[in-house]
Enzyme design. Structure first.
Site, short mmCIF file in Angstrom:
data_model
loop_
_atom_site.label_atom_id
_atom_site.label_comp_id
_atom_site.label_asym_id
_atom_site.label_seq_id
_atom_site.Cartn_x
_atom_site.Cartn_y
_atom_site.Cartn_z
N GLU A 51 -4.20 -6.85 15.39
CA GLU A 51 -4.83 -7.46 16.55
C GLU A 51 -4.07 -8.76 16.83
O GLU A 51 -3.92 -9.59 15.93
CB GLU A 51 -6.30 -7.77 16.23
CG GLU A 51 -7.02 -8.29 17.46
CD GLU A 51 -8.49 -8.59 17.21
OE1 GLU A 51 -9.02 -8.24 16.14
OE2 GLU A 51 -9.09 -9.19 18.12
N ARG A 278 -7.72 -3.81 0.41
CA ARG A 278 -7.09 -4.96 1.02
C ARG A 278 -6.44 -5.81 -0.08
O ARG A 278 -6.90 -5.83 -1.22
CB ARG A 278 -8.24 -5.67 1.72
CG ARG A 278 -8.14 -7.01 2.25
CD ARG A 278 -9.47 -7.38 2.92
NE ARG A 278 -9.57 -6.78 4.25
CZ ARG A 278 -9.07 -7.35 5.34
NH1 ARG A 278 -8.45 -8.49 5.28
NH2 ARG A 278 -9.19 -6.76 6.51
N LYS A 288 -7.77 -14.24 9.09
CA LYS A 288 -7.06 -14.89 10.20
C LYS A 288 -7.92 -15.99 10.82
O LYS A 288 -7.40 -16.99 11.28
CB LYS A 288 -6.68 -13.86 11.26
CG LYS A 288 -5.44 -13.09 10.89
CD LYS A 288 -4.93 -12.26 12.05
CE LYS A 288 -5.78 -11.03 12.21
NZ LYS A 288 -5.22 -10.10 13.21
P1 ATP Z 1 -9.40 -9.62 11.71
O1 ATP Z 1 -10.36 -10.34 10.84
O2 ATP Z 1 -8.89 -10.44 12.84
O3 ATP Z 1 -9.76 -8.22 12.07
P2 ATP Z 1 -7.47 -8.39 10.03
O4 ATP Z 1 -6.90 -9.10 8.84
O5 ATP Z 1 -8.27 -7.19 9.84
O6 ATP Z 1 -8.17 -9.53 10.78
P3 ATP Z 1 -5.82 -6.92 11.87
O7 ATP Z 1 -4.82 -7.46 12.82
O8 ATP Z 1 -6.97 -6.19 12.41
O9 ATP Z 1 -6.28 -8.13 11.00
O10 ATP Z 1 -5.08 -6.07 10.78
C1 ATP Z 1 -4.06 -5.14 11.06
C2 ATP Z 1 -3.93 -4.17 9.93
O11 ATP Z 1 -3.62 -4.86 8.73
C3 ATP Z 1 -5.23 -3.44 9.68
O12 ATP Z 1 -4.94 -2.07 9.49
C4 ATP Z 1 -5.78 -4.06 8.44
O13 ATP Z 1 -6.52 -3.13 7.72
C5 ATP Z 1 -4.52 -4.50 7.71
N1 ATP Z 1 -4.81 -5.65 6.87
C6 ATP Z 1 -5.34 -6.83 7.25
N2 ATP Z 1 -5.54 -7.65 6.20
C7 ATP Z 1 -5.08 -6.98 5.11
C8 ATP Z 1 -5.01 -7.28 3.71
N3 ATP Z 1 -5.43 -8.44 3.23
N4 ATP Z 1 -4.50 -6.34 2.89
C9 ATP Z 1 -4.05 -5.18 3.37
N5 ATP Z 1 -4.10 -4.83 4.67
C10 ATP Z 1 -4.61 -5.71 5.54
MG MG Z 2 -9.11 -6.13 11.80
#
Ligand code: ATP
Ligand code: MG
Length: 586
Positions: A51, A278, A288
């Site tokens: 995102e 994660r 984020k």
């Molecule tokens: P938000 O809280 O804004 O949703 P987010 O960390 O989920 O933040 P995204 O941009 O939605 O951010 O994440 C993009 C991809 O990265 C998603 O598929 C998410 O599952 C993966 N991702 C995000 N954080 C992690 C993490 N700490 N470890 C592994 N994968 C992650």
């Molecule tokens: Mg997300």
């Protein structure tokens, strides 16, 4: 840029090789089974769906290495899809940074860059289809009430009074939502699934909300925006994704993911959602939202502050893409949440930097040494290798003269027995140069601080000559005073002082655990070669750690970041191999 071919070997080498089939991770097992079954014509097509509401971090790197890595391994494809369904928090600045960071990590989407917002028309069309099938309705209930009426998992929820609206009325209201007739938050479109499902996500989830907001791509075209659950699976479907890899929090969404697809899909092709744990690292935050707060509230200097766990922060700190990929691999793939020690990340970067960093001498906390028996105006050029781990890195010369700087910590006027570095009356070797003996010190009469250390040097012991074999217990680094460059050095510590930043006293939040000493800036004395070095190079300042140029550096004012300290310093090793370049720290 051609990062792709370079990485094919990488993936085979570290994510499980052909001869190492037993080491398949659970996602690879699922994929290989799907391939054997001929599912989706035995294609493998993944996506990375950020995102664009922030810069990506080391956690995202795990998701990136996984989705792009799987595509590489199975000769498939991986799309970059911006999941831009929330216009309020999203921005093109983030889109650009995400692109740059993925490329830097070494992956390429081969032009398949998509946006969930590209599909808004199609999603709207499918929503109308859902209403026509009697499987979605417009609800006038307020958001808080909707979540209240949903109830708790152990008891059925309460149906909304709007649930049994006619198809025509729903079509009319949804059309008018789309036309902008209603204010934000006044109505939503909900799927009509099951208000008594034990899975709360199946209790008539919201599919569309009203938001009169400008979108960074679609402008003012839309005032209703699809929710994640309505956008994600459908976007996967449109792009022909076969394996939609995401983090564990989406596990409970999976029945809804499948339900939505079943409503709109034709034929047998279906994307499949698979969840993994994660990445969490101690002494840091990874959300984020929190990282944005650190930036906005100026706890750090920006998204690329070298203390941040963002990719651009790690890059600025001196981490290499290879070290981050190795770290992700070392962490492995799990189905359960866990917390990884920051030390593993540091271990991975040290391991890589040890191979590629050019060795330089820089004295961080200088004290002057005068060689009483060395000619006043003489300068000798001491030849030495740039990196003992890499013969191709060549050699350089380092100027040596009567007045030098050494580290304050390498001298003790009266030392205990275990102190092998310089003390009054004792000998130490200057790296790449001579053995010196301390004859005394000159102190400031007022403060009592040591102003200079008086020494003599042994001309027979010059590095490379026969006398060089004479053994002394320690080797220290130094810089010639009159040739030294004054350079700025930024030393970093953990951003948080507690392993779990959420471990706080009552009434405090995670920010109370910010480490007030996470940055210290010093002026150091550096060997002159650094003025001519390529700004892209990585360095090991002997015994002091791995360093890189900061982007604030200029030819007038050199600035370095310490990436990481060395694992062990020569000083801790008794009886150092005198001129040994291959010993630790060299
Ligand atoms: P938000 O809280 O804004 O949703 P987010 O960390 O989920 O933040 P995204 O941009 O939605 O951010 O994440 C993009 C991809 O990265 C998603 O598929 C998410 O599952 C993966 N991702 C995000 N954080 C992690 C993490 N700490 N470890 C592994 N994968 C992650
Ligand atoms: Mg997300």
């Amino acid at each position: 840029m051609q990062p792709y071919p370079l990485l094919i070997n990488y993936y085979n080498n570290i994510m499980g090789t052909e001869e190492n089939n037993k080491a398949l991770n659970f996602i690879e097992e699922i994929i290989e089974e799907d391939l054997r079954d001929g599912k989706n014509n035995s294609r493998v097509h993944t996506r990375f769906p950020p995102e664009p509401n922030g810069y990506i971090h080391i956690g995202h790197a795990k998701a990136i290495c996984l989705s792009f890595g799987i595509a590489l391994k199975y000769n498939g494809k991986c799309n970059l899809r911006f999941d831009d369904t929330n216009p309020v928090t999203e921005d093109v600045e983030y889109v650009d940074s995400i692109r740059e960071d993925i490329h830097w990590l070494g992956f390429d989407w081969e032009g398949r860059e998509y946006y969930a917002s590209d599909y808004f028309d199609k999603l709207y069309e499918w929503a109308i289809k859902l209403i026509q099938m009697g499987k979605a309705y417009v609800d006038d209930t307020k958001a808080e009430e909707i979540s209240e009426l949903r109830g708790v998992p152990t008891q059925p929820g309460v149906e909304s009074p709007c649930r049994n609206r006619s198809v025509d009325e729903n079509l009319d209201l949804f059309q008018r939502m789309h036309n902008g007739e209603f204010p934000d938050g006044s109505r939503v479109l909900r799927a009509k699934i099951d208000m008594s499902s034990p899975n709360m996500h199946m209790r008539d989830p919201v599919l569309y909300r009203i938001k009169h907001a400008h979108h960074h791509r679609t402008g003012d075209k839309w005032c209703i925006y699809p929710m994640y659950d309505w956008a994600h699976g459908q976007s996967d479907y449109i792009e022909g994704i076969t394996h939609s890899l995401c983090t564990l929090e989406f596990e409970v969404h999976r029945p809804l993911y499948d339900w939505c697809l079943d409503q709109i899909a034709e034929g047998t092709y279906r994307p499949r959602q698979i969840e993994f744990a994660r990445l969490n690292i101690d002494y840091t935050v990874m959300s984020k939202r929190r990282l944005l707060q650190l930036v906005n509230e100026r706890h750090v200097k920006g998204w690329d502050d070298p203390r941040m766990p963002t990719i651009c922060g790690l890059r600025r700190r001196g981490y290499t893409a290879e070290s981050i990929r190795n770290f992700v691999n070392a962490v492995g793939l799990a189905k359960r949440e866990n917390i990884i020690g920051y030390g593993l990340l540091e271990f991975c970067v040290r391991e890589h930097l040890n191979k590629i960093a050019l060795r330089r001498m820089v004295v961080l906390n200088p004290v002057k040494v005068i060689l009483e028996n060395y000619p006043d105006d003489k300068t000798e050029m001491m030849a030495t290798v740039n990196n003992p781990e890499d013969p191709a890195s060549g050699t350089r010369t380092v100027p040596f003269s009567k007045e030098l700087y050494i580290e304050q910590g390498d001298f003790m006027e009266e030392a205990h027995k275990k102190f092998y570095r310089l003390t009054t009356g004792n000998e130490v070797r200057l790296k790449n140069a001579y053995i010196i003996r301390c004859t005394g010190v000159a102190k400031d009469p007022v403060t009592g601080m040591i102003k200079e250390i008086r020494c003599t040097y042994d001309p027979e012991t010059r590095s490379g000559l026969t006398g060089a074999n004479r053994k002394v217990k320690a080797t220290i680094h130094w810089v010639s005073a009159k040739h030294a460059l004054d350079v700025e050095i930024r030393l970093y510590d953990r951003l948080f002082s507690k392993a779990d930043p959420d471990d706080t006293e009552e009434g405090q939040n995670w920010k109370a655990n910010l480490n007030p000493d996470s940055l210290s800036v010093i002026t150091a004395k550096a060997e002159p070669q650094l003025a001519h070095d390529n700004p892209e190079n990585k360095f090991q300042f002997l015994r002091m750690g791995y360093f890189c140029f900061d982007k604030d550096s200029s030819s007038q004012h050199l600035v370095f970041n310490r990436t990481v300290t060395l694992k062990d310093e020569w000083a801790k090793i008794s009886g150092t191999r005198d001129e040994g370049q291959g010993t630790s720290g060299a």
